[in-house]
Design a protein around this motif. Structure first.
Motif, PDB file in Angstrom:
ATOM      1  N   TRP A 298      -5.682  -5.933  -5.539  1.00  0.00           N
ATOM      2  CA  TRP A 298      -4.623  -5.771  -4.550  1.00  0.00           C
ATOM      3  C   TRP A 298      -5.137  -5.116  -3.271  1.00  0.00           C
ATOM      4  CZ3 TRP A 298      -3.418  -0.911  -2.700  1.00  0.00           C
ATOM      5  CH2 TRP A 298      -3.885   0.179  -3.431  1.00  0.00           C
ATOM      6  N   ALA A 325       1.746  -6.449  -3.121  1.00  0.00           N
ATOM      7  CA  ALA A 325       2.845  -5.916  -3.934  1.00  0.00           C
ATOM      8  C   ALA A 325       2.996  -6.692  -5.236  1.00  0.00           C
ATOM      9  CB  ALA A 325       4.145  -5.948  -3.138  1.00  0.00           C
ATOM     10  N   VAL A 326       2.734  -8.000  -5.188  1.00  0.00           N
ATOM     11  CA  VAL A 326       2.798  -8.820  -6.410  1.00  0.00           C
ATOM     12  C   VAL A 326       1.685  -8.418  -7.378  1.00  0.00           C
ATOM     13  CG1 VAL A 326       2.501 -11.163  -7.311  1.00  0.00           C
ATOM     14  CG2 VAL A 326       3.914 -10.776  -5.281  1.00  0.00           C
ATOM     15  N   PRO A 329       2.602  -4.092  -8.523  1.00  0.00           N
ATOM     16  CA  PRO A 329       4.040  -3.779  -8.355  1.00  0.00           C
ATOM     17  C   PRO A 329       4.300  -2.272  -8.450  1.00  0.00           C
ATOM     18  CG  PRO A 329       3.674  -5.491 -10.024  1.00  0.00           C
ATOM     19  CD  PRO A 329       2.346  -4.907  -9.718  1.00  0.00           C
TER      20      PRO A 329
END
Length: 349
Positions: A298, A325-326, A329
Motif C-alpha cells: 500500500w 485504502a483498499v 483498510p
C-alpha cells in the motif's frame, strides 16, 4: 565410452552427457556391456548394477541427482556403498542425496560413518551441521560448524555459523565470528556485507555504511551492498547534501542491476519527494513502481498520492489513495489524505 561419460560429467557438460547416453542406448552394440548398463541406470531403467568401474557408477549417481532423479541417485550410490568397503566420497554423496529427501537423521548417520574414516574433512562436519540446523538442533549444529571452522576457514562455514548465532539472537558471537573471518578473508564481499548488516542491526550505521561502501567500491554491481548503503543513507545525517548525492548514485547503480525491482523504484520516489523535493522525478519513479507491482504494497500508491497532492493533481491523488485504502483498510493516515482530496475537489467545483 565410460571415460567419455565421466569426462563430460566432470566438466559439468550435463546436456552433452545426456546426449551421449541417449546415443549409446539407441546403439547398444557400439559400446561395452558395462557402458550400456550404466546408461540404462541413468535413464531410470531397472537394470541392476554389474560394473567394476566404481568411479563411473559414482558419477552416475551424481548425474541422476543433477537431473532431479533423487531416488535413482540414492539407489545407485547405495548399491555402490553395499558392494564393498565404502569410500568417504560415496558416503558423502549418498548422504547429500538423502538430505534432499528431508531424511536428515539418516544423512547424519552416514556423515558419522564417513567421519569415522576421516575426521579431518571439513565438508563432512559442515554438511552434518546443516542437517542439525534443519532439525532445529542449534547446539549440535554449532558444534559441527565450529569443528569445520577449526579445519578450514571457509566462507560458507563462517556465514552459516553467523546466521545460526543471529537466529538465536546471539549477536555478540555472530559479530566475533564475522570480525575474525575478515582478518583471514579480508577481500570476501559476502562476509564483509554480512558484518555490515549486523552492524546496521546493532545500530552502528557508520560502520555499516563503511563496510557496505567498501563492497560497492570493489563490486559496483553488488545489489546487496547497494541496498545496504541506501538503507543507511536514508537515516538522518548531519551532512544531508552529501548523503543525498551519494544516495541517488547508489539508487542509480541498484536500478541498473535490478530495473524491475518495484521496491527500489518506490523507495527512490519517496526519497526524491522527502529529501530532494523533486515531485516530478518522484512521480515518474512511483508510477514505474506501481506499474511493475500494482498490488505489492500500500505504501507505493500512498506515496504516489502524496506526490499528486504536492503537484495539485487531486484526481490522481484520489485514485492512488483509494487503491492504498483498499490494500490497507482502516489506515488513518490514508483516510485523512483521502478526505483532504475530496475537500479539495469540492472546493475546485
Amino acid at each position: 565410452m565410460i571415460s567419455l561419460i565421466h569426462s563430460l560429467y566432470s566438466s559439468q557438460r550435463h546436456e552433452e552427457c545426456g546426449k551421449v547416453i541417449d546415443c549409446l542406448l539407441k546403439n547398444p552394440k557400439s559400446a561395452s556391456r558395462d557402458a550400456v548398463l550404466q546408461a540404462q541406470l541413468v535413464k531410470g531403467g531397472s537394470v541392476l548394477w554389474h560394473s567394476s568401474t566404481d568411479d563411473s557408477v559414482h558419477d552416475l549417481g551424481l548425474i541422476a541427482r543433477h537431473q532431479g532423479k533423487i531416488s535413482d541417485s540414492i539407489g545407485i550410490l547405495s548399491a555402490l556403498k553395499n558392494s564393498g568397503s565404502p569410500s568417504i566420497n560415496v558416503l558423502k554423496q549418498l548422504a547429500k542425496s538423502i538430505t534432499l529427501t528431508g531424511n536428515y537423521e539418516e544423512a547424519i548417520t552416514l556423515y558419522d560413518e564417513a567421519l569415522a574414516l576421516c575426521s579431518d574433512d571439513w565438508v563432512l562436519h559442515f554438511e552434518k551441521g546443516q542437517c542439525y540446523k534443519h532439525l532445529d538442533e542449534p547446539h549440535n549444529a554449532e558444534k559441527c560448524f565450529l569443528d569445520a571452522l577449526a579445519l578450514q576457514r571457509h566462507e560458507a562455514i563462517v556465514l552459516e555459523l553467523g546466521k545460526l548465532y543471529i537466529l538465536q539472537n546471539n549477536f555478540d558471537s555472530a559479530l566475533y565470528v564475522y570480525e575474525g573471518a575478515i582478518k583471514s578473508l579480508p577481500s570476501n564481499a559476502e562476509i564483509i556485507l554480512a558484518l555490515g548488516l549486523l552492524y546496521l542491526r546493532a545500530g552502528d550505521s557508520e560502520k555499516a555504511l563503511n563496510l557496505a561502501q567498501l563492497v560497492v567500491d570493489k563490486d559496483p554491481k553488488n545489489l546487496g551492498a547497494l541496498k545496504t548503503v541506501i538503507t543507511v543513507l536514508q537515516q538522518p545525517y548531519s551532512n544531508q547534501q552529501v548523503d543525498t548525492l551519494l544516495l541517488h548514485k547508489n539508487y542509480k547503480l541498484s536500478l541498473g542491476e535490478s530495473p524491475e525491482n518495484s521496491t527500489l523504484w518506490s523507495n527512490l520516489g519517496a526519497t526524491l519527494l522527502n529529501n530532494s523535493r523533486k515531485p516530478l522525478a518522484a512521480l515518474s519513479s512511483l508510477q514505474t513502481a506501481l506499474l511493475q507491482s500494482p498490488l505489492e504494497s500500500w505504501e507505493t500508491p500512498y506515496n504516489l498520492g502524496l506526490v499528486y497532492i504536492e503537484c495539485g493533481m487531486f484526481v490522481g491523488a484520489f485514485c492512488s489513495l483509494n487503491l492504498a485504502a483498499v490494500l490497507n483498510p482502516g489506515c488513518v493516515q490514508i483516510l485523512e489524505r483521502l478526505q483532504f482530496c475530496v475537500a479539495s475537489l469540492k472546493s475546485i467545483k
